[in-house]
Write a protein that holds these residues in place. Structure first.
Motif, PDB file in Angstrom:
ATOM      1  N   ALA A 193       0.857  -1.194   0.000  1.00 44.02           N
ATOM      2  CA  ALA A 193       0.000   0.000   0.000  1.00 44.02           C
ATOM      3  C   ALA A 193       0.892   1.242   0.000  1.00 44.02           C
ATOM      4  N   LYS A 194       0.432   2.278  -0.706  1.00 43.93           N
ATOM      5  CA  LYS A 194       1.232   3.512  -0.714  1.00 43.93           C
ATOM      6  C   LYS A 194       0.721   4.370   0.445  1.00 43.93           C
ATOM      7  N   THR A 195       1.129   3.949   1.637  1.00 40.48           N
ATOM      8  CA  THR A 195       0.648   4.621   2.837  1.00 40.48           C
ATOM      9  C   THR A 195       1.805   5.348   3.517  1.00 40.48           C
ATOM     10  N   MET A 196       1.442   6.449   4.175  1.00 43.85           N
ATOM     11  CA  MET A 196       2.456   7.388   4.640  1.00 43.85           C
ATOM     12  C   MET A 196       3.504   6.761   5.555  1.00 43.85           C
ATOM     13  N   GLY A 197       3.064   5.894   6.456  1.00 44.03           N
ATOM     14  CA  GLY A 197       3.979   5.309   7.434  1.00 44.03           C
ATOM     15  C   GLY A 197       5.131   4.541   6.801  1.00 44.03           C
ATOM     16  N   ASN A 198       4.900   3.953   5.620  1.00 44.52           N
ATOM     17  CA  ASN A 198       5.992   3.229   4.955  1.00 44.52           C
ATOM     18  C   ASN A 198       7.154   4.171   4.656  1.00 44.52           C
ATOM     19  N   TYR A 199       6.802   5.409   4.337  1.00 46.62           N
ATOM     20  CA  TYR A 199       7.842   6.376   3.967  1.00 46.62           C
ATOM     21  C   TYR A 199       8.512   6.928   5.226  1.00 46.62           C
ATOM     22  N   ALA A 200       7.717   7.125   6.272  1.00 44.29           N
ATOM     23  CA  ALA A 200       8.295   7.587   7.542  1.00 44.29           C
ATOM     24  C   ALA A 200       9.280   6.540   8.065  1.00 44.29           C
ATOM     25  N   ALA A 201       8.906   5.262   7.912  1.00 44.53           N
ATOM     26  CA  ALA A 201       9.762   4.182   8.427  1.00 44.53           C
ATOM     27  C   ALA A 201      11.079   4.094   7.660  1.00 44.53           C
ATOM     28  N   SER A 202      11.108   4.639   6.445  1.00 43.29           N
ATOM     29  CA  SER A 202      12.342   4.534   5.638  1.00 43.29           C
ATOM     30  C   SER A 202      13.320   5.674   5.924  1.00 43.29           C
ATOM     31  N   LEU A 203      12.897   6.629   6.763  1.00 45.60           N
ATOM     32  CA  LEU A 203      13.754   7.806   6.955  1.00 45.60           C
ATOM     33  C   LEU A 203      15.037   7.478   7.714  1.00 45.60           C
ATOM     34  N   LEU A 204      14.923   6.665   8.766  1.00 48.00           N
ATOM     35  CA  LEU A 204      16.142   6.346   9.539  1.00 48.00           C
ATOM     36  C   LEU A 204      17.130   5.512   8.707  1.00 48.00           C
ATOM     37  N   PRO A 205      16.679   4.420   8.051  1.00 45.67           N
ATOM     38  CA  PRO A 205      17.619   3.717   7.166  1.00 45.67           C
ATOM     39  C   PRO A 205      18.223   4.654   6.114  1.00 45.67           C
ATOM     40  N   GLY A 206      17.400   5.550   5.564  1.00 45.12           N
ATOM     41  CA  GLY A 206      17.888   6.490   4.540  1.00 45.12           C
ATOM     42  C   GLY A 206      18.933   7.436   5.103  1.00 45.12           C
ATOM     43  N   LYS A 207      18.691   7.898   6.329  1.00 49.16           N
ATOM     44  CA  LYS A 207      19.632   8.824   6.972  1.00 49.16           C
ATOM     45  C   LYS A 207      20.962   8.113   7.222  1.00 49.16           C
ATOM     46  N   GLU A 208      20.874   6.890   7.751  1.00 51.44           N
ATOM     47  CA  GLU A 208      22.120   6.167   8.037  1.00 51.44           C
ATOM     48  C   GLU A 208      22.889   5.860   6.757  1.00 51.44           C
ATOM     49  N   ALA A 209      22.152   5.544   5.681  1.00 51.15           N
ATOM     50  CA  ALA A 209      22.821   5.268   4.400  1.00 51.15           C
ATOM     51  C   ALA A 209      23.480   6.544   3.874  1.00 51.15           C
ATOM     52  N   ALA A 210      22.772   7.681   3.990  1.00 52.15           N
ATOM     53  CA  ALA A 210      23.322   8.958   3.495  1.00 52.15           C
ATOM     54  C   ALA A 210      24.595   9.312   4.259  1.00 52.15           C
ATOM     55  N   GLU A 211      24.603   9.024   5.570  1.00 47.18           N
ATOM     56  CA  GLU A 211      25.807   9.325   6.360  1.00 47.18           C
ATOM     57  C   GLU A 211      27.012   8.520   5.865  1.00 47.18           C
ATOM     58  N   GLY A 232      15.022   1.700  -1.845  1.00 44.31           N
ATOM     59  CA  GLY A 232      14.530   3.015  -1.420  1.00 44.31           C
ATOM     60  C   GLY A 232      13.084   3.181  -1.795  1.00 44.31           C
ATOM     61  N   THR A 233      12.787   4.185  -2.620  1.00 50.43           N
ATOM     62  CA  THR A 233      11.405   4.429  -3.029  1.00 50.43           C
ATOM     63  C   THR A 233      11.124   3.782  -4.388  1.00 50.43           C
ATOM     64  N   MET A 234      11.954   2.824  -4.774  1.00 52.25           N
ATOM     65  CA  MET A 234      11.804   2.263  -6.129  1.00 52.25           C
ATOM     66  C   MET A 234      11.709   0.740  -6.116  1.00 52.25           C
ATOM     67  N   ASN A 235      11.088   0.196  -7.154  1.00 50.24           N
ATOM     68  CA  ASN A 235      11.212  -1.239  -7.425  1.00 50.24           C
ATOM     69  C   ASN A 235      12.600  -1.471  -8.029  1.00 50.24           C
ATOM     70  N   VAL A 292      25.933 -10.512 -13.577  1.00 48.89           N
ATOM     71  CA  VAL A 292      25.048  -9.343 -13.394  1.00 48.89           C
ATOM     72  C   VAL A 292      25.602  -8.210 -14.244  1.00 48.89           C
ATOM     73  N   LEU A 293      24.832  -7.826 -15.243  1.00 49.86           N
ATOM     74  CA  LEU A 293      25.307  -6.807 -16.186  1.00 49.86           C
ATOM     75  C   LEU A 293      24.759  -5.421 -15.858  1.00 49.86           C
ATOM     76  N   GLU A 294      23.549  -5.385 -15.276  1.00 48.93           N
ATOM     77  CA  GLU A 294      22.943  -4.082 -14.996  1.00 48.93           C
ATOM     78  C   GLU A 294      22.040  -4.205 -13.768  1.00 48.93           C
ATOM     79  N   VAL A 295      21.959  -3.127 -13.004  1.00 43.64           N
ATOM     80  CA  VAL A 295      20.999  -3.046 -11.897  1.00 43.64           C
ATOM     81  C   VAL A 295      20.381  -1.658 -11.967  1.00 43.64           C
ATOM     82  N   PHE A 296      19.062  -1.581 -11.852  1.00 42.79           N
ATOM     83  CA  PHE A 296      18.436  -0.245 -11.825  1.00 42.79           C
ATOM     84  C   PHE A 296      17.161  -0.262 -10.990  1.00 42.79           C
ATOM     85  N   GLY A 297      16.824   0.931 -10.495  1.00 42.91           N
ATOM     86  CA  GLY A 297      15.583   1.110  -9.766  1.00 42.91           C
ATOM     87  C   GLY A 297      14.553   1.738 -10.692  1.00 42.91           C
TER      88      GLY A 297
END
Ligand code: COI
Length: 354
Positions: A193-211, A232-235, A292-297
């Motif tokens: 489901a494209k529900t808001m909490g899924n995106y909120a839950a991804s913020l900490l992993p995203g922050k740690e990855a960005a660091e 991230g936000t992609m398939n 593995v020749l290519e990977v994309f989101g």
């Protein structure tokens, strides 16, 4: 239902951004929005009116329990022609999200017509430089004032519009952190489901990855941390020799419209596409052996995002020298060409607004 129009006088409208290519994604908004309300078991009061803040009681349900869902869509303009891409799919997915979050269904035909009416009012806002579009954000939130936990009896559905460039500023391979610590969603949960909490839950992993210098997180399944799910936000897509693979749609994976379109376009051009489970070990082994020749989101905002490096368990694995793959580039060009009306639309995906 008749839509009411309350238009901002011409001389009070905002200046259009003069450099849409360099806009921060989702930072500028048009003069008008569409909204409608739900109460007493029906939608009512559809309005194309000024883009304006909401005022909410502090006890409004969505502010506490996250009963909110949204969509991401794009409109393209070439001269006087305005194009939408498979818009009914977004509204069908919104209904699937609504179902999971115990929210009311919308009429796909009605909201699509409302969106077209809004776009006719805002057509000057649709940029037409290559790579730009008008990003559209249909959203539904629970607005009943109540702290007891139950689904709301009242909702607002609205659509706001934002002129944007590419989500990732440049079409260059990005580095991705494969997380064996966090999961995006669990079986039986709300990952599809494209529900808001899924995106909120991804913020900490995203922050740690960005660091650590990574632009996205690749998630594995929550049970074994073995099978890849999303980036991230992609398939996610992986090309093993001549087989293009993407994880199958389960209840932990967002059924991307870009994902579905790319599967069809790749098949059209003779590529074998398999929706199958793929373990991170298979990917890492494949990168090492050259299989593995290519990977994309793939997602609405990013369209196609080449992935150059995976970082997993302290090691870095670079896919095909970190260059953009041929199929990645071809699918990106093909899809964006169809979306903006420049390439043949064999599947009848594009809806032109007249
Ligand atoms: C989209 O790709 O449209 C999304 O909803 C992702 C969002 C974080 C921009």
């Amino acid at each position: 239902m008749d839509i009411k129009f309350e238009l901002v006088p011409e001389d009070q409208r905002k200046p259009k951004p003069n450099d849409p290519l360099n806009l921060d994604f989702g930072s500028a908004f048009t003069d008008h929005m569409f909204s409608m309300k739900y109460s007493d078991d029906c939608w009512h009061s559809p309005l194309v009116g000024p883009y304006t803040p909401f005022s909410f009681d502090p006890a409004t349900l969505c502010l506490h329990y996250g009963q909110g869902i949204f969509e991401g869509m794009k409109a393209y303009r070439r001269g006087d022609r305005v194009f939408l891409f498979r818009p009914e799919k977004n509204f069908e997915r919104l209904n699937a999200s609504a179902d999971r979050m115990v929210m009311p269904q919308i009429s796909v035909d009605f909201v699509l017509d409302s969106l077209k009416q809004l776009l006719r009012v805002e057509s000057d806002w649709i940029p037409q430089e290559p790579g730009t579009s008008l990003y559209m954000r249909p959203t539904m939130i629970a607005t009943e004032v109540r702290l007891g936990l139950r689904s709301s009896h009242e909702y607002i559905f609205f659509i706001i519009l934002s002129p944007v460039g590419l989500y990732f500023k440049d079409f260059v391979p990005v580095g991705i952190l494969v997380s064996d610590k966090y999961a995006r969603s669990a079986s039986g949960g709300v990952g599809f489901a494209k529900t808001m909490g899924n995106y909120a839950a991804s913020l900490l992993p995203g922050k740690e990855a960005a660091e650590l210098g990574f632009s996205q997180v690749m998630y594995l399944d929550s049970h074994e941390r073995k099978f890849i799910e999303e980036a991230g936000t992609m398939n996610i897509f992986i090309l093993f020799d001549d087989e293009l693979v993407t994880p199958p749609l389960t209840d932990t994976i967002l059924p991307g419209i870009t994902r579905d379109s790319l599967i069809q376009l790749a098949r059209d051009s003779g590529t074998t596409v398999n929706e199958r489970s793929v373990s991170i070990d298979e990917v890492v082994e494949g990168i090492k052996s050259g299989k593995v020749l290519e990977v994309f989101g793939a997602g609405t905002a990013a369209i196609v995002a080449p992935i150059g490096t995976l970082f997993y368990k302290g090691e870095s694995f670079t896919v095909a020298d970190g260059e953009i793959g041929i199929i990645t580039q071809r699918l990106f060009d093909e899809l964006i060409g169809i979306q903006c009306g420049e390439k043949e639309d064999r599947h009848g995906w594009v809806v032109e607004i007249s």
